[in-house]
Scaffold this active site. Structure first.
Site, PDB file in Angstrom:
ATOM      1  N   PRO A  61       0.778  -1.254   0.000  1.00  0.00           N
ATOM      2  CA  PRO A  61       0.000   0.000   0.000  1.00  0.00           C
ATOM      3  C   PRO A  61       0.808   1.303   0.000  1.00  0.00           C
ATOM      4  O   PRO A  61       0.824   2.042   0.979  1.00  0.00           O
ATOM      5  CB  PRO A  61      -0.834  -0.126   1.266  1.00  0.00           C
ATOM      6  CG  PRO A  61       0.041  -0.925   2.186  1.00  0.00           C
ATOM      7  CD  PRO A  61       0.762  -1.904   1.307  1.00  0.00           C
ATOM      8  N   CYS A  62       1.424   1.612  -1.120  1.00  0.00           N
ATOM      9  CA  CYS A  62       2.189   2.857  -1.224  1.00  0.00           C
ATOM     10  C   CYS A  62       1.279   4.083  -1.135  1.00  0.00           C
ATOM     11  O   CYS A  62       1.746   5.171  -0.796  1.00  0.00           O
ATOM     12  CB  CYS A  62       3.026   2.878  -2.496  1.00  0.00           C
ATOM     13  SG  CYS A  62       2.109   2.563  -3.998  1.00  0.00           S
TER      14      CYS A  62
END
Length: 165
Positions: A128-129
């Site tokens: 989850p950047c």
């Protein structure tokens, strides 16, 4: 070379292209296409079908954790892989700063490099950047576009079971 399989998912934010081997997901990226190109075939591996289902559940607000096997080994540098691994510790509905991630990987001065590694992440949403923001709380940089980052964060806030203080 390992066989690669592809499957498109029509998300509320545009088409996501899922890429896998027989056993692991290699990429999940937003593509700027208007039409689905890759659909399930007889030889589509189960891991790709499972990823498709988990992404669907995520967008419905029913999934907060991904269990599909993925791999970023062989992709990116050792530093980038450390950053990507650290991203997986940022919980659904939460955010961390680039500095937080730099500290997590024991390299406090690598804030800009963390941003660069984030930009190279090809396992968007699963790794989850989008949960990484500026130290002052601003939304900065996202390979899929800031508008997608904002949407994803709002989506997760809406369905998060974590109470904010």
């Amino acid at each position: 070379m390992t066989a690669q399989y592809r499957l498109d998912y029509q998300s509320p934010l545009g088409i996501l292209e899922l890429v896998s081997s027989d056993t692991e997901i290699y990429a999940l990226i937003f593509v700027e296409r208007e039409h689905i190109v890759y659909v399930a075939q007889e030889d589509t591996p189960q891991v790709l079908l499972d990823c498709y289902q988990q992404i669907h559940e995520y967008f419905l607000g029913e999934r907060q954790v991904f269990t599909v096997p993925y791999c970023f080994e062989g992709a990116g540098t050792a530093f980038q892989q450390k950053v990507w691994q650290a991203l997986t510790t940022v919980a659904y509905g939460q955010t961390a700063s680039y500095k937080d991630i730099a500290q997590l990987i024991n390299n406090e001065k690598a804030v800009r490099a963390v941003g660069g590694a984030n930009n190279k992440n090809e396992l968007t949403i699963i790794v989850p950047c989008h949960r990484v923001i500026g130290a002052n709380g601003t939304l900065t940089g996202y390979g899929g576009g800031i508008w997608r980052k904002e949407w994803l964060l709002q989506h997760e806030q809406k369905f998060s079971s974590v109470q904010s203080d």
